[in-house]
Design a protein around this motif. Structure first.
Motif, short mmCIF file in Angstrom:
data_model
loop_
_atom_site.label_atom_id
_atom_site.label_comp_id
_atom_site.label_asym_id
_atom_site.label_seq_id
_atom_site.Cartn_x
_atom_site.Cartn_y
_atom_site.Cartn_z
N PRO A 200 0.84 -1.21 0.00
CA PRO A 200 0.00 0.00 0.00
C PRO A 200 0.87 1.25 0.00
O PRO A 200 1.93 1.28 0.63
N LEU B 258 -4.33 7.20 -0.68
CA LEU B 258 -5.49 7.57 0.11
C LEU B 258 -6.11 8.89 -0.34
O LEU B 258 -7.26 9.17 -0.03
N LEU C 14 -0.28 -6.70 -1.25
CA LEU C 14 -1.61 -6.11 -1.32
C LEU C 14 -2.36 -6.69 -2.50
O LEU C 14 -1.88 -6.67 -3.63
N GLN D 72 -8.36 -6.07 -2.02
CA GLN D 72 -8.15 -5.30 -0.80
C GLN D 72 -8.03 -3.81 -1.10
O GLN D 72 -8.54 -2.99 -0.35
N TYR D 73 -7.35 -3.50 -2.19
CA TYR D 73 -7.20 -2.09 -2.57
C TYR D 73 -8.57 -1.45 -2.78
O TYR D 73 -8.87 -0.41 -2.20
N TYR E 97 -10.69 -1.13 0.46
CA TYR E 97 -10.25 -0.02 1.31
C TYR E 97 -10.70 1.31 0.74
O TYR E 97 -11.17 2.20 1.47
N SER F 163 -7.04 4.37 7.49
CA SER F 163 -5.91 5.04 6.84
C SER F 163 -4.59 4.60 7.47
O SER F 163 -3.60 4.35 6.76
N TRP G 80 -3.69 1.12 6.51
CA TRP G 80 -3.23 1.11 5.12
C TRP G 80 -1.76 1.52 5.04
O TRP G 80 -0.96 0.85 4.36
N CYS G 81 -1.41 2.59 5.73
CA CYS G 81 -0.03 3.08 5.67
C CYS G 81 0.96 2.09 6.29
O CYS G 81 2.09 1.93 5.81
N ASN H 9 0.53 -1.14 6.48
CA ASN H 9 0.31 -2.45 5.87
C ASN H 9 -0.29 -3.46 6.86
O ASN H 9 0.03 -4.65 6.84
N VAL I 24 -3.17 -4.49 6.56
CA VAL I 24 -4.35 -4.60 5.70
C VAL I 24 -5.16 -5.85 6.04
O VAL I 24 -6.39 -5.83 6.00
#
Length: 342
Positions: free
Chosen positions: A34, A39, A177, A181-182, A185, A227, A230-231, A233, A235
């Motif tokens: 990610p 974002l 990733l 999942q992308y 999110y 967020s 995500w940053c 990981n 996830v």
């Protein structure tokens, strides 16, 4: 100053284990990670959702409401009165008898007229059944989409970390990733941004100040958690948290029409649906303890030196758990009223 704050915010010790830097999160050897800058796309996506919402309310919800026989009740507006309006907004919506007498003298009118004015003004703040239906229908549709998307992610991809929660930490932080999942999110964060943007105008939240504040805290904590995960990981674990909420929230939105009395008026059906709503909240509260166990205990099993994000994320998860308990208490009160107060 901004450059210094930026360097502090992205300090590796906050986000990732010892001896791991941001340089390790460059895509390589089939691994895709990610990217924080991705974002930014959630903001325009949120406005797209808002456009879809307003178009759906106008061209889908209203015609459907008419077909179901839901009428748009027009409430009588009180006569314009700056003195009473100022008192209503700044002091009290339910003035005492002595306060009403004082206002009547100040406005040079009768006590009965002042009471009538406040009653009509309070009624304007209460959303109509049609307004509630419009919001509930859209929330239901979006929740159905997100739940269906998670269903595909779960049962078609057959990911082991959906069934064995220990798998969420296997190979961390070098976990690739997935495209599913992308997009999940992106859809989730955009959805919560859209909810936050419209919180001040949504009818279901305006009447209760405490509930409004709870929703603000919830949406900000949810966006911050998603967020941040995500940053850093996180996830896999983040997907489990979203999966838990969406599968329960979908059923909560299904029960809203019956709780509002929009399409069904049978008391037994209202009670049954209220019990479904209660059971969904209990399910979220119970299984969220498993998520907390995975975030509080399991990271210490894999690493003896927790990073700062460990405390930040778990703090936000505990806030969400507290909100679950708060809303569960409210739902129990609703169920008690339906059963015992007729």
């Amino acid at each position: 100053i901004l450059k210094t704050l930026n360097s502090w915010f992205w300090w590796e010790n906050i986000w990732m284990p010892v001896n791991v830097t941001w340089a390790h999160f460059v895509d390589r050897d089939g691994l895709v990670f990610p990217k924080p800058h991705q974002l930014y796309a959630t903001i325009p996506y949120a406005f797209v959702l808002l456009i879809i919402r307003f178009l759906s309310e106008r061209y889908v919800a209203i015609p459907l409401a008419k077909a179901l026989g839901i009428k748009n009740v027009r409430r009588v507006k009180p006569q314009p009165n700056p003195v009473l309006e100022s008192y209503f907004r700044e002091c009290s919506r339910h003035p005492s008898h002595s306060e009403i007498q004082g206002l009547a003298k100040k406005c040079n009118c009768t006590v009965r007229l002042v009471e009538k004015w406040f009653r009509r003004r309070r009624n304007l703040e209460i959303p109509t059944v049609l307004q509630k239906f419009r919001e509930a229908l859209l929330q239901y549709a979006l929740r159905f989409y997100l739940t269906f998307e998670l269903y595909l992610l779960n049962f078609y991809d057959k990911k082991p970390w959906f069934y064995d929660i220990w798998q969420t930490w296997v190979g961390y932080p070098f976990q690739t990733l997935l495209p599913s999942q992308y997009w999940y999110y992106m859809a989730e964060i955009s959805f919560y941004w859209s909810l936050l943007f419209t919180l001040g105008i949504d009818n279901r939240r305006k009447a209760s100040g405490h509930d409004f504040l709870a929703h603000v805290v919830h949406h900000l904590a949810a966006i911050g958690l998603m967020s941040g995960s995500w940053c850093g990981n996180y996830v896999r674990l983040g997907t489990l948290v979203m999966f838990l909420h969406d599968t329960a929230d979908f059923w909560l939105e299904v029960t809203l029409p019956s709780v509002f009395g929009l399409a069904w008026n049978v008391k037994l059906e209202i009670v049954v649906n209220s019990m479904e709503k209660k059971s969904c909240t209990i399910t979220v509260t119970f299984f969220f303890f498993r998520i907390l166990r995975a975030t509080l205990y399991q990271p210490t099993y894999y690493s003896t030196t927790p990073v700062i994000a460990y405390f930040l994320f778990n703090g936000q998860l505990l806030i969400l758990q507290g909100l679950h308990l708060y809303w569960g208490y409210l739902i129990f009160k609703i169920l008690k009223r339906f059963i015992f107060l007729k």
